[in-house]
Design a protein around this motif. Structure first.
Motif, PDB file in Angstrom:
ATOM      1  N   PRO A  29      -2.300  -7.691 -12.399  1.00  0.00           N
ATOM      2  CA  PRO A  29      -2.081  -6.893 -11.190  1.00  0.00           C
ATOM      3  C   PRO A  29      -0.705  -7.114 -10.556  1.00  0.00           C
ATOM      4  CG  PRO A  29      -4.303  -7.752 -11.191  1.00  0.00           C
ATOM      5  CD  PRO A  29      -3.585  -8.394 -12.361  1.00  0.00           C
ATOM      6  N   ALA A  30      -0.167  -8.307 -10.666  1.00  0.00           N
ATOM      7  CA  ALA A  30       1.140  -8.598 -10.075  1.00  0.00           C
ATOM      8  C   ALA A  30       2.276  -7.827 -10.758  1.00  0.00           C
ATOM      9  CB  ALA A  30       1.426 -10.093 -10.147  1.00  0.00           C
ATOM     10  N   LYS A  31       2.088  -7.455 -12.022  1.00  0.00           N
ATOM     11  CA  LYS A  31       3.119  -6.729 -12.765  1.00  0.00           C
ATOM     12  C   LYS A  31       3.072  -5.218 -12.537  1.00  0.00           C
ATOM     13  CE  LYS A  31       3.402  -9.952 -16.661  1.00  0.00           C
ATOM     14  NZ  LYS A  31       3.223 -10.087 -18.113  1.00  0.00           N
ATOM     15  N   VAL A  32       2.005  -4.739 -11.920  1.00  0.00           N
ATOM     16  CA  VAL A  32       1.828  -3.301 -11.728  1.00  0.00           C
ATOM     17  C   VAL A  32       2.531  -2.862 -10.448  1.00  0.00           C
ATOM     18  CG1 VAL A  32       0.125  -1.457 -11.469  1.00  0.00           C
ATOM     19  CG2 VAL A  32      -0.401  -3.429 -12.916  1.00  0.00           C
ATOM     20  N   PRO A  33       3.464  -1.902 -10.532  1.00  0.00           N
ATOM     21  CA  PRO A  33       4.129  -1.414  -9.320  1.00  0.00           C
ATOM     22  C   PRO A  33       3.102  -0.862  -8.323  1.00  0.00           C
ATOM     23  CG  PRO A  33       5.221  -0.578 -11.288  1.00  0.00           C
ATOM     24  CD  PRO A  33       3.961  -1.243 -11.739  1.00  0.00           C
ATOM     25  N   ASP A  34       3.432  -0.972  -7.046  1.00  0.00           N
ATOM     26  CA  ASP A  34       2.503  -0.555  -5.986  1.00  0.00           C
ATOM     27  C   ASP A  34       1.993   0.867  -6.165  1.00  0.00           C
ATOM     28  OD1 ASP A  34       2.783  -3.045  -4.832  1.00  0.00           O
ATOM     29  OD2 ASP A  34       4.224  -2.376  -3.317  1.00  0.00           O
ATOM     30  N   GLU A  35       2.879   1.804  -6.487  1.00  0.00           N
ATOM     31  CA  GLU A  35       2.458   3.197  -6.633  1.00  0.00           C
ATOM     32  C   GLU A  35       1.465   3.360  -7.782  1.00  0.00           C
ATOM     33  OE1 GLU A  35       4.229   7.709  -7.139  1.00  0.00           O
ATOM     34  OE2 GLU A  35       5.604   6.022  -7.301  1.00  0.00           O
ATOM     35  N   ARG A  41      -6.171   2.496  -8.799  1.00  0.00           N
ATOM     36  CA  ARG A  41      -7.348   2.241  -7.961  1.00  0.00           C
ATOM     37  C   ARG A  41      -7.999   3.556  -7.543  1.00  0.00           C
ATOM     38  NH1 ARG A  41      -8.349  -2.869  -6.557  1.00  0.00           N
ATOM     39  NH2 ARG A  41      -6.708  -4.417  -6.850  1.00  0.00           N
ATOM     40  N   GLY A  42      -7.182   4.556  -7.278  1.00  0.00           N
ATOM     41  CA  GLY A  42      -7.712   5.876  -6.951  1.00  0.00           C
ATOM     42  C   GLY A  42      -8.523   6.460  -8.095  1.00  0.00           C
ATOM     43  N   LEU A  43      -8.038   6.275  -9.313  1.00  0.00           N
ATOM     44  CA  LEU A  43      -8.763   6.762 -10.487  1.00  0.00           C
ATOM     45  C   LEU A  43     -10.108   6.064 -10.662  1.00  0.00           C
ATOM     46  CD1 LEU A  43      -5.813   7.077 -13.015  1.00  0.00           C
ATOM     47  CD2 LEU A  43      -7.264   8.943 -12.183  1.00  0.00           C
ATOM     48  N   ALA A  44     -10.220   4.857 -10.134  1.00  0.00           N
ATOM     49  CA  ALA A  44     -11.470   4.106 -10.221  1.00  0.00           C
ATOM     50  C   ALA A  44     -12.394   4.416  -9.044  1.00  0.00           C
ATOM     51  CB  ALA A  44     -11.191   2.609 -10.266  1.00  0.00           C
ATOM     52  N   GLY A  45     -11.847   5.015  -8.001  1.00  0.00           N
ATOM     53  CA  GLY A  45     -12.595   5.240  -6.774  1.00  0.00           C
ATOM     54  C   GLY A  45     -13.441   6.500  -6.795  1.00  0.00           C
TER      55      GLY A  45
END
Length: 115
Positions: A29-35, A41-45
């Motif tokens: 998760p630390a390597k993933v850019p915020d956007e 996370r939206g795709l999982a929501g």
């Protein structure tokens, strides 16, 4: 006037592509850019993004930095973009594999926390 980019950090848009870590399969998760994290996370929501271009932006990042075409986040993003473009049902197996992958790499402790 163009901006110079180093050979280790190239981007097509505002999200950098780290050449040294392409298709390493070792995403945290630390390597993933915020956007990209937000889109993922939206795709999982329960209310995933409805703009295919946004979804494809995340798919591209996961393809480059994850496991390539076999990366579950990439596969789910492509599946969701296909669903948006064709209005056909999406593959539940891809979605479940995507959620399990996010848990495995540390986005959440359990699948339910992503929804």
């Amino acid at each position: 006037m163009s901006q110079q980019q180093s050979t280790n950090d190239v981007s097509i848009d505002e999200i950098p592509v780290d050449i040294a870590n392409t298709q390493s399969g070792e995403v945290t998760p630390a390597k993933v850019p915020d956007e990209i994290e937000s889109i993922t996370r939206g795709l999982a929501g329960e209310h995933p993004p409805t703009n295919p271009l946004v979804v494809l932006k995340a798919a591209r990042w996961w393809y480059i930095h994850g496991k390539g075409g076999t990366d579950p986040a990439f596969q789910w993003a492509i599946e969701w973009a296909r669903h948006l473009a064709t209005d056909t049902p999406s593959d539940v197996d891809h979605f479940n594999a995507f959620l399990e992958y996010l848990v495995a790499i540390g986005f959440a402790d359990e699948k339910a926390a992503l929804r």
